[in-house]
Scaffold this motif. Structure first.
Motif, PDB file in Angstrom:
ATOM      1  N   MET A 138      18.158  -4.809  -3.817  1.00 50.41           N
ATOM      2  CA  MET A 138      16.913  -5.104  -4.340  1.00 50.41           C
ATOM      3  C   MET A 138      15.830  -4.262  -4.484  1.00 50.41           C
ATOM      4  SD  MET A 138      14.563  -8.161  -2.405  1.00 50.41           S
ATOM      5  CE  MET A 138      15.480  -9.677  -2.911  1.00 50.41           C
ATOM      6  N   SER A 139      15.088  -4.125  -5.243  1.00 47.88           N
ATOM      7  CA  SER A 139      14.067  -3.373  -5.644  1.00 47.88           C
ATOM      8  C   SER A 139      12.776  -3.485  -4.723  1.00 47.88           C
ATOM      9  CB  SER A 139      13.720  -3.270  -7.108  1.00 47.88           C
ATOM     10  OG  SER A 139      14.867  -2.812  -7.941  1.00 47.88           O
ATOM     11  N   ARG A 140      11.953  -2.334  -4.585  1.00 45.15           N
ATOM     12  CA  ARG A 140      10.923  -2.475  -3.880  1.00 45.15           C
ATOM     13  C   ARG A 140       9.636  -2.310  -4.586  1.00 45.15           C
ATOM     14  NH1 ARG A 140      10.439   0.926   1.730  1.00 45.15           N
ATOM     15  NH2 ARG A 140      12.610   0.922   1.352  1.00 45.15           N
ATOM     16  N   LEU A 141       8.644  -3.152  -4.298  1.00 40.26           N
ATOM     17  CA  LEU A 141       7.335  -2.951  -4.949  1.00 40.26           C
ATOM     18  C   LEU A 141       6.611  -1.925  -3.902  1.00 40.26           C
ATOM     19  CD1 LEU A 141       5.239  -3.766  -6.783  1.00 40.26           C
ATOM     20  CD2 LEU A 141       4.547  -5.688  -5.018  1.00 40.26           C
ATOM     21  N   VAL A 142       5.937  -0.888  -4.537  1.00 36.10           N
ATOM     22  CA  VAL A 142       5.226   0.219  -4.103  1.00 36.10           C
ATOM     23  C   VAL A 142       3.985   0.438  -4.756  1.00 36.10           C
ATOM     24  CG1 VAL A 142       5.135   2.706  -3.639  1.00 36.10           C
ATOM     25  CG2 VAL A 142       7.408   1.460  -3.628  1.00 36.10           C
ATOM     26  N   VAL A 143       2.853   0.434  -3.992  1.00 31.84           N
ATOM     27  CA  VAL A 143       1.456   0.664  -4.451  1.00 31.84           C
ATOM     28  C   VAL A 143       0.856   1.869  -3.815  1.00 31.84           C
ATOM     29  CG1 VAL A 143      -0.602  -0.683  -4.440  1.00 31.84           C
ATOM     30  CG2 VAL A 143       1.402  -1.992  -4.192  1.00 31.84           C
ATOM     31  N   VAL A 144       0.544   2.471  -5.090  1.00 34.45           N
ATOM     32  CA  VAL A 144      -0.126   3.915  -4.445  1.00 34.45           C
ATOM     33  C   VAL A 144      -1.836   3.903  -5.153  1.00 34.45           C
ATOM     34  CG1 VAL A 144      -0.060   6.357  -4.925  1.00 34.45           C
ATOM     35  CG2 VAL A 144       2.019   5.164  -4.551  1.00 34.45           C
ATOM     36  N   GLY A 145      -2.445   4.552  -4.076  1.00 31.03           N
ATOM     37  CA  GLY A 145      -3.866   4.627  -4.662  1.00 31.03           C
ATOM     38  C   GLY A 145      -4.815   4.618  -3.554  1.00 31.03           C
ATOM     39  N   ASP A 146      -6.252   4.582  -3.793  1.00 33.85           N
ATOM     40  CA  ASP A 146      -7.029   4.514  -2.912  1.00 33.85           C
ATOM     41  C   ASP A 146      -7.050   3.385  -1.791  1.00 33.85           C
ATOM     42  OD1 ASP A 146      -9.980   4.029  -1.822  1.00 33.85           O
ATOM     43  OD2 ASP A 146     -10.626   5.737  -3.024  1.00 33.85           O
ATOM     44  N   PRO A 147      -7.116   3.796  -0.603  1.00 35.52           N
ATOM     45  CA  PRO A 147      -6.834   2.640   0.501  1.00 35.52           C
ATOM     46  C   PRO A 147      -7.622   1.307   0.081  1.00 35.52           C
ATOM     47  CG  PRO A 147      -6.896   4.560   1.619  1.00 35.52           C
ATOM     48  CD  PRO A 147      -7.257   4.951   0.106  1.00 35.52           C
ATOM     49  N   ILE A 148      -8.944   1.336  -0.181  1.00 36.53           N
ATOM     50  CA  ILE A 148      -9.617   0.315  -0.488  1.00 36.53           C
ATOM     51  C   ILE A 148      -9.277  -0.731  -1.527  1.00 36.53           C
ATOM     52  CG2 ILE A 148     -11.265   1.081  -2.148  1.00 36.53           C
ATOM     53  CD1 ILE A 148     -12.697  -0.657   0.563  1.00 36.53           C
ATOM     54  N   TRP A 149      -8.410  -0.174  -2.546  1.00 40.31           N
ATOM     55  CA  TRP A 149      -7.672  -0.845  -3.549  1.00 40.31           C
ATOM     56  C   TRP A 149      -6.528  -1.489  -3.402  1.00 40.31           C
ATOM     57  CZ3 TRP A 149     -10.818  -2.483  -7.447  1.00 40.31           C
ATOM     58  CH2 TRP A 149     -11.974  -2.041  -7.860  1.00 40.31           C
ATOM     59  N   VAL A 150      -5.763  -0.679  -2.438  1.00 41.04           N
ATOM     60  CA  VAL A 150      -4.182  -1.087  -2.205  1.00 41.04           C
ATOM     61  C   VAL A 150      -3.738  -1.706  -1.001  1.00 41.04           C
ATOM     62  CG1 VAL A 150      -3.743   0.753  -4.096  1.00 41.04           C
ATOM     63  CG2 VAL A 150      -3.734   1.297  -1.553  1.00 41.04           C
ATOM     64  N   GLU A 151      -4.582  -1.510  -0.024  1.00 40.57           N
ATOM     65  CA  GLU A 151      -3.974  -1.934   1.265  1.00 40.57           C
ATOM     66  C   GLU A 151      -3.741  -3.349   1.315  1.00 40.57           C
ATOM     67  OE1 GLU A 151      -6.954  -0.596   4.253  1.00 40.57           O
ATOM     68  OE2 GLU A 151      -5.812   1.314   4.384  1.00 40.57           O
ATOM     69  N   GLY A 152      -4.527  -4.313   0.485  1.00 39.05           N
ATOM     70  CA  GLY A 152      -4.314  -5.805   0.313  1.00 39.05           C
ATOM     71  C   GLY A 152      -2.954  -6.081  -0.029  1.00 39.05           C
TER      72      GLY A 152
END
Length: 73
Positions: free
Chosen positions: A1-15
Motif C-alpha cells: 500500500m502506498s503512503r500519503l506524505v505531506v511536506v511544507g510549512d508546519p502551519i499548513w501541513v500538520e493537520g
C-alpha cells in the motif's frame, strides 16, 4: 500500500496527520530538500506547499511514479 506524505510549512501541513498522512514539516528550502531525501520508499502521493514545490523544482522528476500536488495558497 502506498503512503500519503505531506511536506511544507508546519502551519499548513500538520493537520494532514489527523487523516493518517505522514507529515514532514519543513520551514525552509534546505529542510524541504532534506524531507525529500527522507521520503519513504512507499510514498505514492506527495502533497506540498507552493514553497516546498519551488524548493524541489526538477527533483520531482526523479520519482516519475510519485503523484504529487501543490496546496493552493
Amino acid at each position: 500500500m502506498s503512503r500519503l506524505v505531506v511536506v511544507g510549512d508546519p502551519i499548513w501541513v500538520e493537520g494532514f496527520a489527523l487523516a493518517g498522512a505522514t507529515v514532514l514539516p519543513a520551514t525552509d528550502a534546505d529542510a524541504v530538500r532534506a524531507a525529500w531525501e527522507a521520503l519513504p520508499e512507499d510514498a505514492g502521493v506527495l502533497v506540498m506547499t507552493a514553497d516546498a514545490a519551488d524548493a524541489l523544482g526538477d527533483a520531482l522528476q526523479e520519482r516519475p511514479y510519485l503523484l504529487w500536488v501543490v496546496i493552493p495558497s
